[in-house]
Write a protein that holds these residues in place. Structure first.
Motif, short mmCIF file in Angstrom:
data_model
loop_
_atom_site.label_atom_id
_atom_site.label_comp_id
_atom_site.label_asym_id
_atom_site.label_seq_id
_atom_site.Cartn_x
_atom_site.Cartn_y
_atom_site.Cartn_z
N PRO A 1 -51.13 22.91 -13.72
CA PRO A 1 -50.43 21.66 -12.62
C PRO A 1 -49.60 20.83 -12.91
CG PRO A 1 -52.57 21.95 -12.74
CD PRO A 1 -52.59 22.82 -13.47
N GLU A 2 -49.65 20.25 -14.54
CA GLU A 2 -48.93 19.30 -15.56
C GLU A 2 -47.47 20.16 -15.29
OE1 GLU A 2 -52.09 20.65 -16.15
OE2 GLU A 2 -53.07 18.90 -16.25
N ARG A 3 -47.50 20.78 -15.93
CA ARG A 3 -45.86 21.84 -16.23
C ARG A 3 -45.59 21.70 -14.70
NH1 ARG A 3 -46.09 27.48 -18.10
NH2 ARG A 3 -46.84 27.94 -15.84
N ASP A 4 -45.99 22.02 -13.49
CA ASP A 4 -45.14 22.04 -11.88
C ASP A 4 -44.84 21.12 -12.23
OD1 ASP A 4 -45.68 25.11 -12.04
OD2 ASP A 4 -47.32 25.16 -11.91
N ASP A 5 -45.65 19.87 -12.09
CA ASP A 5 -44.85 18.03 -11.65
C ASP A 5 -44.34 17.61 -12.50
OD1 ASP A 5 -47.27 18.54 -10.88
OD2 ASP A 5 -48.91 17.24 -11.72
N ALA A 6 -43.97 18.42 -13.64
CA ALA A 6 -42.61 18.34 -14.32
C ALA A 6 -41.90 18.55 -14.15
CB ALA A 6 -43.09 18.38 -16.02
N VAL A 7 -41.45 20.33 -13.80
CA VAL A 7 -40.64 20.74 -13.14
C VAL A 7 -40.19 20.38 -12.69
CG1 VAL A 7 -40.04 22.60 -11.92
CG2 VAL A 7 -41.37 23.31 -14.06
N LEU A 8 -40.94 19.70 -10.93
CA LEU A 8 -40.74 19.07 -10.15
C LEU A 8 -39.68 17.86 -10.57
CD1 LEU A 8 -40.56 19.09 -7.13
CD2 LEU A 8 -42.72 17.49 -6.89
N THR A 9 -40.15 16.96 -11.86
CA THR A 9 -39.35 15.40 -11.47
C THR A 9 -38.45 15.83 -12.13
OG1 THR A 9 -42.27 14.72 -12.34
CG2 THR A 9 -39.79 13.99 -12.72
N LEU A 10 -38.12 16.72 -12.97
CA LEU A 10 -36.68 17.23 -13.44
C LEU A 10 -36.05 18.08 -12.51
CD1 LEU A 10 -37.65 18.70 -16.79
CD2 LEU A 10 -36.44 16.34 -16.54
N LEU A 11 -36.45 18.89 -11.22
CA LEU A 11 -35.38 19.12 -10.11
C LEU A 11 -35.19 17.79 -9.51
CD1 LEU A 11 -37.20 22.38 -8.96
CD2 LEU A 11 -35.43 22.01 -10.43
N LEU A 12 -36.09 17.26 -9.45
CA LEU A 12 -35.93 15.84 -7.90
C LEU A 12 -34.73 15.24 -9.29
CD1 LEU A 12 -39.87 15.00 -7.04
CD2 LEU A 12 -38.03 15.25 -5.29
N ALA A 13 -34.81 14.59 -10.40
CA ALA A 13 -33.87 14.28 -11.00
C ALA A 13 -32.42 14.64 -11.16
CB ALA A 13 -33.93 13.30 -12.61
N LEU A 14 -32.19 15.45 -11.16
CA LEU A 14 -30.79 17.04 -10.96
C LEU A 14 -30.25 16.67 -9.43
CD1 LEU A 14 -29.17 18.23 -11.50
CD2 LEU A 14 -30.07 20.74 -11.71
N THR A 15 -31.36 16.68 -8.52
CA THR A 15 -30.58 16.92 -7.11
C THR A 15 -29.94 15.15 -6.65
OG1 THR A 15 -32.20 18.31 -6.44
CG2 THR A 15 -31.15 16.63 -4.83
N VAL A 16 -31.30 13.92 -7.37
CA VAL A 16 -30.72 13.27 -7.38
C VAL A 16 -29.23 12.93 -7.91
CG1 VAL A 16 -30.18 10.22 -7.90
CG2 VAL A 16 -33.24 11.93 -6.75
N ALA A 17 -29.17 13.17 -8.86
CA ALA A 17 -27.59 13.15 -9.56
C ALA A 17 -26.84 13.80 -8.57
CB ALA A 17 -27.35 14.08 -10.57
N LEU A 18 -26.88 14.79 -8.26
CA LEU A 18 -25.93 15.80 -6.80
C LEU A 18 -25.31 15.69 -5.94
CD1 LEU A 18 -27.18 18.97 -7.43
CD2 LEU A 18 -24.87 18.40 -8.63
N SER A 19 -26.38 14.06 -5.67
CA SER A 19 -26.56 13.03 -3.59
C SER A 19 -25.82 12.22 -4.49
CB SER A 19 -27.87 13.10 -3.34
OG SER A 19 -28.67 14.30 -3.90
N LEU A 20 -25.80 11.46 -5.77
CA LEU A 20 -25.27 9.93 -5.68
C LEU A 20 -23.86 9.91 -5.28
CD1 LEU A 20 -25.65 7.38 -6.34
CD2 LEU A 20 -24.69 7.82 -9.07
N LYS A 21 -23.05 10.91 -5.38
CA LYS A 21 -21.14 10.79 -5.05
C LYS A 21 -21.29 10.76 -3.18
CE LYS A 21 -16.40 12.06 -5.21
NZ LYS A 21 -15.75 12.34 -6.76
N LEU A 22 -22.27 11.63 -2.58
CA LEU A 22 -22.24 12.42 -1.32
C LEU A 22 -22.68 10.55 0.07
CD1 LEU A 22 -21.67 14.60 -3.41
CD2 LEU A 22 -22.69 16.11 -1.28
N VAL A 23 -24.32 10.60 -0.77
CA VAL A 23 -24.91 9.19 0.08
C VAL A 23 -25.48 8.21 -0.41
CG1 VAL A 23 -25.82 11.53 1.50
CG2 VAL A 23 -27.62 10.54 -0.35
#
Length: 258
Positions: A164-186
């Motif tokens: 689960p620690e690895r999956d937690d890290a994966v989710l955290t990185l995916l959220l960070a990437l999504t935030v970077a994609l979203s910044l200009k839009l919303v």
């Protein structure tokens, strides 16, 4: 519909493909403030990119990833997640706004950074959003079972031979990437709402994790279309209009579910 509106619709629809499944995990894990905290930190990335004459998107992504990893390490070290999020979120927002204001000769639209400007996206932005969302969605599908099991019961995940620690890290990185994609839009202040509201609207009607993710994507796409229509009809900012539409959709969903 003019070209700008079509590009905005395409970019918003592409973005919800990433925010829908991740928003489900945010709700299941009660990480509602994670998107806000990471988005606030992303403002530091804007200042860093401008200071070093780098693409803004690259600076935002780099700082968002560093922030996400720092948050992951601190919470794993025993710190209370809500305390860590509060400290890092408000500190990063203040430092980011100060850094942007202190940059010499920097023409920065703070309102666009805070609330987004989806109507200003170009063809390159649309392609970048779709490519990034496709990558996020691909990784989420690849690790889906592990992410769901780790969200529901970490002990059960360990018993099943998962980490689960690895999956937690994966989710955290995916959220960070999504935030970077979203910044200009919303914008930095509305990213968390785009993660949470469509997923929350879908929760009352879903009978499985997969169904909730699909319904969240549908709710997000409807919110984007309705928000852009509201923006054109009323002359309101597009980003807040999209979030307002998502909030109305959530409220209607609760009424229908009852």
């Amino acid at each position: 519909m003019d070209d700008a509106l079509i590009r905005a619709l395409l970019a918003g629809t592409g973005l919800v493909l990433a925010t829908a499944p991740l928003g489900c995990f945010v709700i299941w894990r009660r990480m509602a403030f994670f998107g806000d905290a990471t988005a606030h930190a992303a403002l530091l990335g804007v200042a860093l990119a401008l200071a070093l004459s780098l693409p803004v998107g690259l600076g935002v992504l780099a700082v968002a990833l560093v922030f996400a990893l720092l948050l992951f390490r601190l919470t794993r070290g025993g710190e209370a997640p809500d305390t860590v999020l509060g400290v890092l979120s408000h500190g990063a927002l203040a430092l980011g706004l100060m850094a942007v204001a202190l940059l010499p000769d920097a023409q920065v639209d703070l309102e666009a950074l805070l609330f987004g400007d989806i109507l200003d996206v170009g063809p390159r932005d649309v392609a970048l959003v779709w490519a990034g969302s496709a990558g996020v969605l691909a990784v989420a599908l690849w690790r889906w079972q592990g992410l769901v099991t780790a969200s529901l019961n970490p002990d059960l995940a360990r018993a099943a031979g998962l980490r689960p620690e690895r999956d937690d890290a994966v989710l955290t990185l995916l959220l960070a990437l999504t935030v970077a994609l979203s910044l200009k839009l919303v914008g930095a202040l509305l990213i968390s709402a785009l993660l949470i509201l469509p997923a929350a609207a879908a929760r009352a009607f879903a009978r499985s994790p997969e169904a909730m993710a699909v319904l969240a994507a549908a709710a997000g796409a409807v919110s984007v279309a309705a928000g852009l229509a509201l923006s054109v009809a009323l002359g309101t900012p597009a980003g807040p209009s999209i979030i307002a539409a998502a909030a109305v959709l959530y409220a209607l969903g609760r009424v229908v579910a009852r």
